[in-house]
Design a protein around this motif. Structure first.
Motif, PDB file in Angstrom:
ATOM      1  N   ALA A 121       0.783  -1.121  -0.040  1.00 35.72           N
ATOM      2  CA  ALA A 121       0.037  -0.145   0.105  1.00 35.72           C
ATOM      3  C   ALA A 121       0.875   1.295  -0.083  1.00 35.72           C
ATOM      4  N   LEU A 122       1.878   1.391   0.825  1.00 40.34           N
ATOM      5  CA  LEU A 122       2.985   2.569   0.890  1.00 40.34           C
ATOM      6  C   LEU A 122       3.587   2.655  -0.392  1.00 40.34           C
ATOM      7  N   TYR A 125       1.314   4.169  -2.908  1.00 43.78           N
ATOM      8  CA  TYR A 125       1.213   5.514  -2.646  1.00 43.78           C
ATOM      9  C   TYR A 125       2.353   6.343  -3.367  1.00 43.78           C
ATOM     10  N   LEU A 142      -4.055   7.698   2.871  1.00 44.27           N
ATOM     11  CA  LEU A 142      -4.405   6.513   3.256  1.00 44.27           C
ATOM     12  C   LEU A 142      -5.682   6.488   4.168  1.00 44.27           C
ATOM     13  N   CYS A 143      -5.837   7.230   5.336  1.00 40.42           N
ATOM     14  CA  CYS A 143      -6.811   7.000   6.189  1.00 40.42           C
ATOM     15  C   CYS A 143      -8.222   7.538   5.523  1.00 40.42           C
ATOM     16  N   GLU A 145      -9.336   6.866   2.391  1.00 39.15           N
ATOM     17  CA  GLU A 145      -9.104   6.392   1.118  1.00 39.15           C
ATOM     18  C   GLU A 145     -10.201   5.797   0.815  1.00 39.15           C
ATOM     19  N   TYR A 168      -5.222   2.220  -2.623  1.00 40.13           N
ATOM     20  CA  TYR A 168      -3.837   1.717  -1.920  1.00 40.13           C
ATOM     21  C   TYR A 168      -4.150   0.486  -1.082  1.00 40.13           C
ATOM     22  N   VAL A 169      -4.968   0.827   0.086  1.00 45.21           N
ATOM     23  CA  VAL A 169      -5.351  -0.167   0.931  1.00 45.21           C
ATOM     24  C   VAL A 169      -6.113  -1.210   0.138  1.00 45.21           C
ATOM     25  N   THR A 240      -0.870   6.417  12.102  1.00 45.22           N
ATOM     26  CA  THR A 240      -1.424   5.885  10.813  1.00 45.22           C
ATOM     27  C   THR A 240      -0.591   4.387  10.469  1.00 45.22           C
ATOM     28  N   LEU A 244      -2.989   1.147   9.993  1.00 47.39           N
ATOM     29  CA  LEU A 244      -2.843   0.283   8.836  1.00 47.39           C
ATOM     30  C   LEU A 244      -2.414  -1.213   9.345  1.00 47.39           C
TER      31      LEU A 244
END
Length: 264
Positions: A121-122, A125, A142-143, A145, A168-169, A240, A244
């Motif tokens: 995911a990272l 991004y 991310l949060c 998304e 991403y997630v 974060t 995750l």
């Protein structure tokens, strides 16, 4: 005898043309694997690696012969290799793409690379940020998304293509994607790999890929290639990261059970 379709001049290609694919996951080492396979004398890989045919709504419902005609331009270099493939890692993410693959060639051999879901995911991004498609800082991107994906879907009229961002997630939720894949293709046609093995045990991993594709092991093996890692300049905050880890805990646990010898 296999049916054939005419290409340019008098050259002929098998139909369906493509008989194997690397379909995901995004940011899991698919580029390195595609380049390894492109060096094998029994393999013909599509020009440019990612064709993005089956994750485009324009291809839905097309007959396999019509899809082959689209593919022709990507295989001008075909010289009779028994294995013809492409690598588009977004195919795994879209159920309609998987359905399209089965419609095109139900006997496809499919290779799927996976990595730690959080790191994937990272890395996704970072890719979008470097391409200029992402302007938000990593933490809110991310949060928030789910909200961003919903808004993007509404704005685009519900359409999903390979250009869909802010996933991403969601793209790291492997089990859901593999369940869809397994509903169309039998296990014997699917090879799951961990990207870490491609980087650290590449000879063993390549041998398993060659066996899966039923092609010989070249001598010597191609030299090792670098499998890209997550860019550290886009690391999120500790809060974060903790969120995750909680959100992706089941995916990470499942991956650990599926690949118990990995070290990440």
């Amino acid at each position: 005898m296999k049916p054939v379709v005419l290409m340019k001049g008098s050259r002929k290609l098998p139909s369906p043309l493509v008989n194997f694919m690397i379909i995901g996951a995004q940011k899991c080492g698919t580029t390195a694997l595609a380049r390894y396979l492109a060096e094998h004398p029994s393999v013909c890989m599509a020009w440019g690696k990612e064709v993005h045919l089956f994750d485009s709504l324009a291809s839905v419902g097309f007959a396999p012969q019509r899809l082959d005609r689209f593919y022709h331009g990507y295989f001008d270099h075909y010289r009779g290799e028994p294995m013809v493939g492409e690598a588009t890692p977004s195919y795994l993410y879209f159920p309609e793409a998987i359905a399209g693959l089965h419609h095109y060639n139900p006997r496809l051999k499919l290779i799927v690379l996976l990595r730690d879901p959080l790191e994937r995911a990272l890395s996704a991004y970072a890719m979008e940020r470097n391409r200029g498609r992402e302007s938000w800082p990593v933490d809110p991107a991310l949060c928030l998304e789910p909200v961003r994906r919903l808004a993007a879907s509404v704005f685009r009229g519900g359409r999903t293509t390979h250009r869909t961002t802010f996933s991403y997630v969601d793209r790291s939720r492997y089990r859901r994607q593999l369940d869809t894949l397994g509903s169309y293709f039998p296990k014997g046609q699917i090879l799951l790999l961990h990207s870490e093995a491609l980087g650290r045990r590449y000879e063993e991993t390549l041998r398993s890929v060659y066996a899966f594709l039923e092609i010989s092991v070249p001598s010597p093996l191609p030299p090792p290639r670098r499998v890209r890692q997550t860019e550290r300049k886009y690391r999120p905050s500790s809060l974060t990261l903790a969120w995750l880890r909680w959100v992706l805990r089941k995916e990470r646990r499942w991956l650990g059970e599926r690949f118990p010898n990995r070290s990440d």
